[in-house]
Design a protein around this motif. Sequence first.
Motif, PDB file in Angstrom:
ATOM      1  N   THR A  54       0.838  -1.202   0.000  1.00  0.00           N
ATOM      2  CA  THR A  54       0.000   0.000   0.000  1.00  0.00           C
ATOM      3  C   THR A  54       0.873   1.252   0.000  1.00  0.00           C
ATOM      4  OG1 THR A  54      -0.108  -0.011   2.416  1.00  0.00           O
ATOM      5  CG2 THR A  54      -1.893  -1.142   1.241  1.00  0.00           C
ATOM      6  N   ALA A  55       0.261   2.390  -0.334  1.00  0.00           N
ATOM      7  CA  ALA A  55       0.988   3.669  -0.363  1.00  0.00           C
ATOM      8  C   ALA A  55       1.645   3.925   0.989  1.00  0.00           C
ATOM      9  CB  ALA A  55       0.052   4.804  -0.729  1.00  0.00           C
ATOM     10  N   GLY A  56       2.915   4.347   0.937  1.00  0.00           N
ATOM     11  CA  GLY A  56       3.680   4.625   2.148  1.00  0.00           C
ATOM     12  C   GLY A  56       4.455   3.423   2.667  1.00  0.00           C
ATOM     13  N   GLU A  57       4.113   2.240   2.212  1.00  0.00           N
ATOM     14  CA  GLU A  57       4.793   1.033   2.683  1.00  0.00           C
ATOM     15  C   GLU A  57       6.186   0.934   2.071  1.00  0.00           C
ATOM     16  OE1 GLU A  57       3.891  -3.775   3.034  1.00  0.00           O
ATOM     17  OE2 GLU A  57       2.347  -2.456   2.225  1.00  0.00           O
ATOM     18  N   GLN A  58       7.128   0.428   2.864  1.00  0.00           N
ATOM     19  CA  GLN A  58       8.505   0.231   2.405  1.00  0.00           C
ATOM     20  C   GLN A  58       8.880  -1.227   2.585  1.00  0.00           C
ATOM     21  OE1 GLN A  58      11.167   2.945   4.366  1.00  0.00           O
ATOM     22  NE2 GLN A  58       9.927   4.725   3.874  1.00  0.00           N
ATOM     23  N   LYS A  59       9.771  -1.696   1.723  1.00  0.00           N
ATOM     24  CA  LYS A  59      10.190  -3.094   1.774  1.00  0.00           C
ATOM     25  C   LYS A  59      11.559  -3.217   1.134  1.00  0.00           C
ATOM     26  CE  LYS A  59       7.204  -6.468   0.542  1.00  0.00           C
ATOM     27  NZ  LYS A  59       6.395  -7.343  -0.346  1.00  0.00           N
TER      28      LYS A  59
END
Length: 142
Positions: A54-59
Amino acid sequence: MTQATAGHTVRIHYTGTLQDGSVFDSSEGRDPLEFQLGAGQIIPGLDQAIDGMTAGEQKTVTIPAAEAYGDYQAEAKQTVPRDQIPADIPLDVGTMLQMQTPDGRAVPVQVADVTEEAVTLDANHPLAGKDLTFEVEIVSVG
């Protein structure tokens, strides 16, 4: 928040590194990369890794070579007599050139080796055979 799934337009910021930590590509200082998820516009492994984010998620994800630019194929290297290459073509090792197949398709190749007699051209993608690590941040999903 909308989860990224096939067909969504996704915008990401990313940094791609090799196993030794060297950066091979990054969106830093540029607009986010925009693509349609599941449409084959980015390497398959990264496409799969982004699915569900989702928007804002980092990985941070490591993509094996087979799911990135494929395994290195020795048969994709070809040595040609130097006199078959026009004199005005730059032949520095690492230079990217374009060859034409007998059926008219353009194929990018990299100069891999140059001797007095021959030039070795490599049609493998420069990142073929390499596992790639990406730090990804989803900017938007639409």
